[in-house]
Design an enzyme around this catalytic site. Structure first.
Site, PDB file in Angstrom:
ATOM      1  CB  ALA A  86     -11.389   0.548   2.480  1.00 24.40           C
ATOM      2  CG  HIS A  87      -7.225   0.326  -0.389  1.00 18.73           C
ATOM      3  ND1 HIS A  87      -6.421  -0.823  -0.615  1.00 18.73           N
ATOM      4  CD2 HIS A  87      -8.423  -0.102  -0.828  1.00 18.73           C
ATOM      5  CE1 HIS A  87      -7.046  -1.895  -1.022  1.00 18.73           C
ATOM      6  NE2 HIS A  87      -8.377  -1.216  -1.438  1.00 18.73           N
ATOM      7  CG  ASN A  88      -6.877   3.794  -3.666  1.00 21.45           C
ATOM      8  OD1 ASN A  88      -6.631   2.713  -3.154  1.00 21.45           O
ATOM      9  ND2 ASN A  88      -5.812   4.602  -3.974  1.00 21.45           N
ATOM     10  CB  SER A 144     -11.443   2.745  -5.466  1.00 19.99           C
ATOM     11  OG  SER A 144     -10.231   2.374  -4.987  1.00 19.99           O
ATOM     12  CD  GLN A 199      -2.852  -1.276   0.225  1.00 21.91           C
ATOM     13  OE1 GLN A 199      -3.701  -0.706   0.264  1.00 21.91           O
ATOM     14  NE2 GLN A 199      -2.748  -2.341  -0.860  1.00 21.91           N
TER      15      GLN A 199
END
Length: 353
Positions: free
Chosen positions: A240-242, A260, A199
Site C-alpha cells: 500500500a501507499h507510503n 505507511s 496520491q
C-alpha cells in the site's frame, strides 16, 4: 544460455571459491537429483536425500562434505551448497541480454530518452519524459507512464504497468502483470460519500529488486513508497501507499501490507501474512506464514500468530470452548479475588491469636 558448453569442475571451483574432491570431470548444466543426466551438476544439502543421490545419474555433486557419500562421484565442497548451486545455476543460465531493438508496433513519445541498446517489444507504450537506461528490456505489452525512469539492465516482463513518475533502479526484474505506482487507497468520508485524496507521492524501486507476477505497489500519498535494494517480492503481494521495505527483505506470496508500514532490512515474511498500517518492523524479523501483525515489532526474532490446522471435529470442539473464554476468564478472576480475601482473613485471624 550456456548449457551446451562443458565446464570442468576445477574451473567452477576456482571461480566460486570451493574445493574439488574427486575426478576433474566436465559438466554441462544443473539439475535435480531425480532428473539429472551424467553431465549435470546436482546439490545435496541434507543427509536424508543420500539414497536419492545413490540412484541419481549425476556424477558431480555440491555438498558440505563427501563423508558418507558415494565414492564414485566428484564433489564441490562448500559451506552453503544451496548458495553455490544458485551461483552456478545462474552461471549456466544467465538472463538473456537486450536485443537492442524497437518493435515497429511500439508507441513511443518523441521526447522519451532511450539508450541505443534498449529492447522494446511489441505493443509497448512509452509516454512523455520517460528515461530508459542502457541494457533495459521492455517486453511485449508494457506501459511506461510519463516521467518514469527505468535503470540500467532492468527487465520488465510482458504486460507490466508502470504509472507516471515512478522510478525503477538498476538490474531489477519485474514479472508479468505487476502494477507499479497505482493510486493508494486514499479517501476521506464526507458524511454521505467518499472524497478522493490525490496520491502525490511516487513508487521507487531501488537496485537489484525482483518482483513476482501480479504484485501491486501503490504510489505514496504524499511521501514515496520505497522498496529497498535487493528486496525479493513474490507473486500476488499488495504493497500500500507510503510503505517502506528495507534492503534484502524477502516477502512470500499473498502478503498484504497496509499503508505507511515500515519494514526493516533482511526480514523474512511468510506467505499470506497481514501487516497493519502505520507500524514499524525491526531489521532481521521473521514472520511466519499466515500471521497477522497488528502492531510494531521492535526486536529481531521469529514471530507467529494464528491457529495451526487441526481436524474439523477437533476445531469444532475447540470453538465451543473459545466462545466461553470471556465467561471462564470472569470466573477465574472471581476465584482469585475470593482466594485473596480468604488469605487476608486467615492472616488477620492468625495475628489476633
Amino acid at each position: 544460455m550456456m548449457q551446451s558448453i562443458d565446464v570442468r569442475l576445477s574451473d567452477l571451483a576456482e571461480k566460486f571459491g570451493c574445493e574439488l574432491i574427486g575426478e576433474n570431470i566436465c559438466v554441462a548444466g544443473v539439475a535435480s537429483l531425480s532428473s539429472a543426466a551424467h553431465s549435470d551438476l546436482v546439490f545435496l544439502n541434507n543427509e536424508k536425500f543420500i539414497d536419492q543421490l545413490i540412484h541419481s545419474k549425476a556424477k558431480a555433486v555440491i555438498a558440505k562434505s563427501n563423508e558418507k557419500l558415494p565414492l564414485d562421484r566428484s564433489y564441490l565442497i562448500c559451506r552453503d551448497p544451496v548458495l553455490l548451486f544458485a551461483l552456478i545455476a545462474d552461471y549456466f543460465n544467465p538472463r538473456p541480454l537486450s536485443q537492442a531493438s524497437i518493435h515497429p508496433t511500439a508507441v513511443i513519445a518523441s521526447d522519451a530518452v532511450i539508450a541505443p541498446d534498449v529492447e522494446v517489444g511489441p505493443h509497448v507504450t512509452i509516454e512523455t519524459g520517460v528515461i530508459l537506461s542502457s541494457g533495459v528490456q521492455i517486453k511485449a505489452g508494457c506501459f511506461i507512464g510519463a516521467n518514469s525512469v527505468i535503470g540500467a539492465n532492468s527487465i520488465l516482463m510482458p504486460r507490466v504497468v508502470v504509472y507516471s513518475d515512478s522510478m525503477v533502479g538498476e538490474r531489477c526484474v519485474i514479472h508479468s502483470g505487476c502494477v507499479i505506482g497505482s493510486d493508494g487507497f486514499g479517501n476521506a468520508w464526507a458524511r454521505d460519500h467518499w472524497v478522493r485524496i490525490p496520491q502525490l507521492g511516487r513508487a521507487i524501486i531501488e537496485n537489484d529488486v525482483e518482483i513476482g507476477a501480479n504484485t501491486t505497489i501503490d504510489r505514496g500519498a504524499l511521501d514515496d513508497t520505497v522498496i529497498g535494494s535487493g528486496a525479493r517480492l513474490d507473486n500476488l503481494i499488495q504493497i500500500a501507499h507510503n510503505v517502506k521495505i528495507g534492503s534484502n527483505t524477502a516477502i512470500a506470496a499473498c502478503t498484504g501490507i497496509a499503508g505507511s508500514a515500515e519494514i526493516g532490512a533482511n526480514c523474512l515474511i511468510g506467505g499470506g501474512a497481514l501487516i497493519a498500517g502505520h507500524l514499524k518492523i525491526a531489521d532481521k524479523v521473521t514472520i511466519l506464514a499466515g500471521s497477522a501483525v497488528p502492531s510494531s515489532l521492535s526486536e529481531a526474532g521469529v514471530y507467529a500468530s494464528g491457529v495451526p490446522v487441526v481436524p474439523h471435529g477437533t476445531w469444532l470442539k475447540n470453538m465451543v470452548h473459545f466462545r466461553k473464554l470471556d465467561e471462564l476468564a470472569k470466573k477465574v478472576k472471581h476465584i482469585e479475588k475470593m482466594q485473596v480475601a480468604q488469605q487476608t482473613t486467615q492472616g488477620e485471624s492468625s495475628d489476633t491469636n
